[in-house]
Design a protein around this motif. Structure first.
Motif, short mmCIF file in Angstrom:
data_model
loop_
_atom_site.label_atom_id
_atom_site.label_comp_id
_atom_site.label_asym_id
_atom_site.label_seq_id
_atom_site.Cartn_x
_atom_site.Cartn_y
_atom_site.Cartn_z
N LYS A 29 3.30 -9.60 17.26
CA LYS A 29 2.06 -9.95 16.55
C LYS A 29 1.32 -8.73 16.00
O LYS A 29 0.10 -8.70 15.94
CB LYS A 29 1.14 -10.77 17.45
N GLY A 30 2.07 -7.68 15.64
CA GLY A 30 1.47 -6.51 15.03
C GLY A 30 0.76 -5.58 16.00
O GLY A 30 0.01 -4.71 15.59
N ALA A 58 0.30 8.11 8.04
CA ALA A 58 0.75 7.40 6.85
C ALA A 58 -0.05 6.10 6.64
O ALA A 58 0.17 5.40 5.67
CB ALA A 58 2.23 7.09 6.94
N GLU A 59 -0.94 5.82 7.57
CA GLU A 59 -1.80 4.63 7.55
C GLU A 59 -1.01 3.33 7.65
O GLU A 59 -1.46 2.27 7.23
CB GLU A 59 -2.70 4.62 6.31
N LEU A 60 0.18 3.39 8.24
CA LEU A 60 0.97 2.20 8.46
C LEU A 60 0.48 1.43 9.68
O LEU A 60 0.63 0.21 9.75
CB LEU A 60 2.45 2.56 8.64
N LEU A 74 -0.65 -3.04 13.29
CA LEU A 74 -0.12 -2.83 11.94
C LEU A 74 -1.25 -2.89 10.92
O LEU A 74 -2.16 -3.70 11.04
CB LEU A 74 0.91 -3.91 11.60
N ASN A 75 -1.16 -2.03 9.93
CA ASN A 75 -2.13 -2.03 8.84
C ASN A 75 -1.49 -2.79 7.67
O ASN A 75 -0.79 -2.22 6.84
CB ASN A 75 -2.48 -0.60 8.44
N TRP A 79 0.73 -1.85 4.04
CA TRP A 79 2.08 -2.39 3.82
C TRP A 79 2.16 -3.10 2.48
O TRP A 79 3.10 -2.90 1.71
CB TRP A 79 2.46 -3.37 4.93
N ASP A 80 1.18 -3.97 2.21
CA ASP A 80 1.19 -4.74 0.96
C ASP A 80 1.08 -3.82 -0.25
O ASP A 80 1.81 -3.98 -1.23
CB ASP A 80 0.05 -5.76 0.96
N THR A 81 0.19 -2.84 -0.19
CA THR A 81 0.01 -1.90 -1.30
C THR A 81 1.26 -1.07 -1.51
O THR A 81 1.66 -0.81 -2.65
CB THR A 81 -1.21 -1.00 -1.03
#
Length: 89
Positions: A29-30, A58-60, A74-75, A79-81
């Motif tokens: 669940k991240g 890396a802001e992941l 999780l960020n 991830w989406d960007t």
């Protein structure tokens, strides 16, 4: 997202241990606790901290502290960007 950030994320993803951390987080669940990361990778705590630091830089993933322990999530925004940026290359 600029190319420098894409490069930083890509470098963070280029290590098998970091990929294992991210894979575990996806299944959990991240979320991740630092103690679980040590058991997951069978590495010493300083090595695990190094890998986690790269993912945070890396802001992941995001880190936060509860009591004496660090927890990670999780960020999804990054991830989406990142995925959009890769598609536009």
């Amino acid at each position: 997202m600029d190319l420098k950030q894409v490069e930083k994320i890509s470098k963070a993803l280029s290590d098998i241990n970091r990929l294992k951390i991210l894979q575990y987080m996806q299944k959990n669940k991240g979320k991740l606790e630092c103690t679980h990361a040590c058991n997951l990778l069978s590495l010493a705590q300083p090595s695990v901290s190094h890998h986690i630091k790269k993912l945070v830089e890396a802001e992941l993933i995001s880190q936060y502290k509860i009591g004496r322990n660090f927890h990670y999530s999780l960020n999804n925004e990054t991830w989406d960007t990142y995925q959009v940026a890769l598609k536009s290359l």
